[in-house]
Design a protein around this motif. Structure first.
Motif: not given
Ligand code: NDP
Length: 273
Positions: A246-254
């Motif tokens: 999820q972190r890879i797909w959505l970014g560090d702020d997810a």
């Protein structure tokens, strides 16, 4: 369907917990993404990646039997995926498809979640398949400086240990001095009530982790708890490798709710029983 689409490819895929886990994460974060499972036959990973490009699928989870094939098909690999030549996550970077491996880091995160640090820890891994190999790489990266790999087939233990300088193939007596003992074999899964090692080998003060999560508490893990060991089940790794996806797909702020993800996984497992 509205929003964006992520998916898992594998075969067989019907019993995958990934849809339940990822949908729970999207729901908890209030994100309008869908997640589906595609049964993709062995040898068809290339078609699946073409479909990802054509359909604009935003993220892909990859499971057996496609992890090695996908590593050869993406445009770039992250360091763990390169070391392992195995991919469990595909994401976009511009027009490029990037392959990552979050399994081992997911295991390390599951230990951290349980309050266990691997920095400076002596770790004994039983098993030398794909999961064990991902642990070897991630544990070394996280600061474990003494990793021993034990396996039924010794040549595979040697190959897994060769992945990092701090690992070596081991023998059963190496379990005695380990701070953390991990079952990375399929022993204990489903109806198999076998143990990867005699529970009498384990002792008070050790952390004992099982990658098997069905059943959630294996006979081996129960025996370890009875011997005073601190135990960590395999669902934590499954949840945390998905959280890293999820972190890879959505970014560090997810915002990623691993508690909701685990609850969904437990519910899905309960219906399986
Ligand atoms: P592999 O098939 O790549 O490797 C299987 C390993 O188990 C090998 O080391 C094999 O030894 C060993 N093994 C199998 N049967 C026996 C037996 N009867 N006695 C002793 N050793 C045995 O599988 P994976 O590495 O992908 O998966 C291993 C386990 O980890 C599975 O149970 C899987 O479900 C679990 N897993 C859990 C994850 C999680 O998120 N919790 C993620 C990935 C996997 P040999 O080399 O001699 O054949």
């Amino acid at each position: 369907m509205t929003g964006r689409l992520a998916a898992v490819i594998g075969s067989p895929i019907a019993h995958s917990l990934s849809p339940a886990i990822h949908r729970a994460a999207f729901d908890a974060a209030g994100i309008d993404w869908s997640y589906v499972a595609f049964d993709v036959a062995d040898g068809e990973a290339s078609s699946a990646l073409s479909a990802m490009r054509t359909l604009g699928i935003a993220g892909l989870s990859v499971t057996m039997p496609h992890k090695a094939a996908v590593a050869e098909l993406v445009d770039r690999l992250d360091p763990a995926a390169r070391a392992l030549q195995s991919v469990n996550t595909v994401s976009w970077d511009g027009d490029d498809l990037v392959g990552s491996s979050t399994d081992g880091a997911g295991f390390v995160a599951s230990l951290a979640d349980a309050g266990v640090s691997v920095a400076g820890a002596r770790v004994a891994i039983i098993g030398a398949g794909g999961a064990a190999r991902s642990l070897v790489v991630a544990l070394a990266q996280a600061g474990s400086d003494d990793i021993t790999v034990l396996n039924r087939s010794p040549d595979k233990a040697e190959q897994a240990a060769a992945l990092v300088p701090v690992a070596s193939p081991g023998v059963i007596s190496d379990l005695d001095r380990a701070d953390i003992v991990v079952n990375a074999t399929s022993v204990g899964m489903g109806d198999d009530d076998g143990s990867p090692c005699e529970p009498e080998r384990l002792h008070d003060g050790q952390v004992v982790a099982d990658l098997v999560y069905h059943p959630l508490e294996t006979r081996w893990l129960r025996a370890a708890a009875e011997r005073g060991c601190r135990t960590v089940d395999g669902l934590g790794m499954l949840v945390h490798q998905a959280a890293l996806q999820q972190r890879i797909w959505l970014g560090d702020d997810a915002v990623i709710d691993t508690v909701a993800m685990r609850t969904a996984a437990e519910s899905a497992l309960a219906t399986r029983n």
